[in-house]
Every structure is written in C-alpha cells, then in structure tokens.
Design a protein around this motif. Structure first.
Motif, short mmCIF file in Angstrom:
data_model
loop_
_atom_site.label_atom_id
_atom_site.label_comp_id
_atom_site.label_asym_id
_atom_site.label_seq_id
_atom_site.Cartn_x
_atom_site.Cartn_y
_atom_site.Cartn_z
N GLY A 96 132.26 43.12 -32.73
CA GLY A 96 133.31 43.26 -33.82
C GLY A 96 132.34 42.83 -35.00
N PHE B 108 130.06 43.51 -38.12
CA PHE B 108 129.80 44.61 -38.93
C PHE B 108 129.56 44.23 -40.32
CE2 PHE B 108 129.76 49.09 -39.92
CZ PHE B 108 130.10 49.30 -41.45
N TYR B 109 128.42 44.13 -40.96
CA TYR B 109 127.92 43.61 -41.95
C TYR B 109 126.62 44.39 -42.45
CZ TYR B 109 124.77 40.71 -39.56
OH TYR B 109 123.40 40.37 -38.68
N VAL B 110 126.35 44.37 -43.71
CA VAL B 110 124.96 45.07 -44.36
C VAL B 110 124.26 43.90 -45.05
CG1 VAL B 110 124.26 46.69 -45.82
CG2 VAL B 110 126.38 47.18 -44.65
N ASN C 2 138.14 41.96 -35.86
CA ASN C 2 136.56 42.02 -36.10
C ASN C 2 136.03 40.87 -37.13
OD1 ASN C 2 136.02 44.38 -34.72
ND2 ASN C 2 137.39 45.51 -36.10
N TYR C 3 134.95 40.62 -37.24
CA TYR C 3 134.46 39.82 -37.98
C TYR C 3 134.31 40.37 -39.69
CZ TYR C 3 132.35 37.33 -34.06
OH TYR C 3 132.30 36.80 -32.75
N ALA D 57 132.51 39.96 -43.66
CA ALA D 57 131.58 39.61 -44.32
C ALA D 57 131.84 39.53 -45.97
CB ALA D 57 130.40 40.63 -44.04
N TYR E 261 130.17 39.96 -49.89
CA TYR E 261 129.11 40.58 -50.64
C TYR E 261 129.34 40.09 -52.33
CZ TYR E 261 128.67 43.41 -46.60
OH TYR E 261 128.64 43.82 -45.32
N LEU F 209 124.49 40.60 -49.48
CA LEU F 209 125.09 39.67 -48.36
C LEU F 209 125.38 38.34 -48.47
CD1 LEU F 209 126.65 40.10 -45.55
CD2 LEU F 209 124.39 39.61 -44.58
N TYR G 34 128.34 36.55 -43.24
CA TYR G 34 128.46 37.33 -42.17
C TYR G 34 129.31 36.54 -40.97
CZ TYR G 34 124.33 35.76 -39.76
OH TYR G 34 123.33 34.97 -39.22
N ASP G 35 129.93 37.40 -40.09
CA ASP G 35 130.53 36.92 -38.96
C ASP G 35 131.30 35.74 -39.38
OD1 ASP G 35 127.88 37.33 -36.38
OD2 ASP G 35 129.17 38.78 -37.62
N TYR H 117 133.06 41.11 -52.85
CA TYR H 117 133.67 41.83 -51.91
C TYR H 117 133.79 41.65 -50.65
CZ TYR H 117 133.11 45.60 -55.64
OH TYR H 117 133.33 46.18 -56.84
N TRP I 91 135.00 45.77 -40.21
CA TRP I 91 135.15 47.32 -39.48
C TRP I 91 136.62 47.35 -39.35
CZ3 TRP I 91 132.47 51.44 -38.65
CH2 TRP I 91 132.88 52.25 -37.68
N PHE J 238 135.85 47.90 -47.41
CA PHE J 238 135.61 46.67 -48.18
C PHE J 238 137.07 46.42 -48.81
CE2 PHE J 238 131.05 46.42 -48.37
CZ PHE J 238 130.50 47.86 -48.23
#
Lengths: 122, 110
Positions: A105, A107-109, B32-33, B35, B37, B47, B50-51, B88, B92, B101
């Motif tokens: 799960g 998903f990051y950039v 889902n996780y 993130a 930005y 970034l 995250y997670d 932002y 997923w 986003f």
C-alpha cells in the motif's frame, strides 16, 4: 545519488507528435517503477501513469488512457512520454517521477525530474 | 476534480501551527498509505511525509502526518515564511489502479 534528467522544453503546434524523455541514474533503473505527472499552468498535480521498466508493465490513469503512451528502454535507463497528436490543452509542465510502489500500500515519490515544459499552440 | 479533497487555502501567523486535511475513500486513503508534498513556485514537488507519518531524512520534525479511516492530515508547527507553498496529499487508488493527488492547498504565512 538518484537523479532523473528530463529532456528540454518543447514548443509544438496542435496535431503534431511529441516524445519527451527522462533518464534515470544512480540506481537500478529496471527495478523501480517510473511515471509521469502533469501540471497545467496554475493547476494541481495529476498522475498520468507508471511503467515498470523490467517488463514494461504499465498502469495508466483512466483520464490519460488512450491519450498518451508510456514506454521505457531499460538498456539506456530512459523512460518516455509520447503523444501522437497534441492539443492546446496538453500545454503543461510534465514531471517524471520515481514512485516507491509496493503491494503493502506504499506509494510515494522521493525522486522527481526537473520538469519538461510543453507548449502547444493552436 | 480531484478524488482526494483538500481545502484550497489555509493561513496562519508566523510561529503558529496549521493543519491541512485530505479526504478520500475506501479505495484510496482507506486502503493505502498517504504521502504529503510541498511545492514551491516553479520547481518540482518535495516529499515531506510518506507512509502516513514518516519523515524522509532532512525533513524537520515541524512537519507531521496522520491518518484515520479515509482521511489524512498534515501538521506544520512553528510556521516560517519559507513554508509558504502549495501542499499536496497523494496515495494509490486500488480500484482505479493509479496514483492520485489531492487538489492542493496554498499555505499563506501571515
């Protein structure tokens, strides 16, 4: 050091074709997903799709399916975004991005290209 | 129209705290996780989280993230003028099989 180096700005006319590129370095290119994000002037970020270079598995965002083509050449560590017939509405900054994407799960950039500005005149 | 909903703008004074919300659904944030930005004018996003709640190396602990159900929140404490940017959320979507986003939130530091 991971780097994503994109091709330069483009000025095109509506109806023309275009292929822009993103060269990855500093990591195993074939082993990580790579994708494209659109940002129209004054607007937000939009995922276009991602591709896994090792086997070319591709996931398109529904909004971009059939509108663009993602590809990757793992032999030269380069990803591509292609249009067959540009529209004025394709005018935008396009970022390549290397997402960390796992079945858990995540998903990051963490890594982004510098952006390629595409200007399409009608 | 983004599937992930953020407030268009938030503002707070220097030194204060601000939170930015991101609302989604069971197929994206719920599964889902998340993130977060930061995007300064004219450059690629950076970034921050995250997670859901992890900070990459180099991101100060003034930035924090949390998630509950189908919503997530970014918190920024000790606001500085340099924090003025667009923020932002991202995740997923398992039903659409695509990244997404939020629409972005413009932070103004007064």
């Amino acid at each position: 050091e991971v780097q994503l180096a994109q091709s330069g700005a483009e000025v095109k006319k509506a109806g023309e074709s275009l292929k822009i590129s993103c060269k990855g370095s500093g990591y195993s290119f074939r082993s990580y997903w790579i994708g494209w994000v659109r940002q129209r002037p004054g607007e937000g970020l939009e995922w276009m799709g991602i591709i896994y270079p090792a086997d070319s598995d591709t996931r398109y965002s529904p909004s971009f399916q059939g509108q663009v083509t993602l590809s990757a050449d793992k032999s030269i560590s380069t990803a591509y975004l292609q249009w067959s017939s540009l529209k004025a509405s394709d005018t935008a900054m396009y970022y390549c991005a290397r997402p960390d994407y796992y079945d858990s799960g995540t998903f990051y950039v963490a890594y982004w290209g510098q952006g390629t500005l595409v200007t399409v005149s009608s | 129209q983004s599937v992930l909903t953020q407030p268009p703008s938030v503002s707070a004074a220097t030194g204060q705290k601000v939170t930015i919300s991101c609302s989604g659904s069971s197929s994206n944030i719920g599964k889902n996780y998340v993130a977060w930005y930061q995007q300064l004018p004219g450059i690629a996003p950076k970034l921050l989280i995250y997670d859901n709640d992890k900070r990459p190396s180099g991101i100060p602990d003034r930035f924090s993230g949390s998630k509950s159900g189908t919503s997530a929140t970014l918190g920024i404490t000790g606001l500085q003028t340099g924090d003025e940017a667009d923020y932002y959320c991202g995740t997923w979507d398992s039903s659409l099989s695509t990244g997404m986003f939020g629409g972005g939130t413009k932070l103004t530091v007064l």
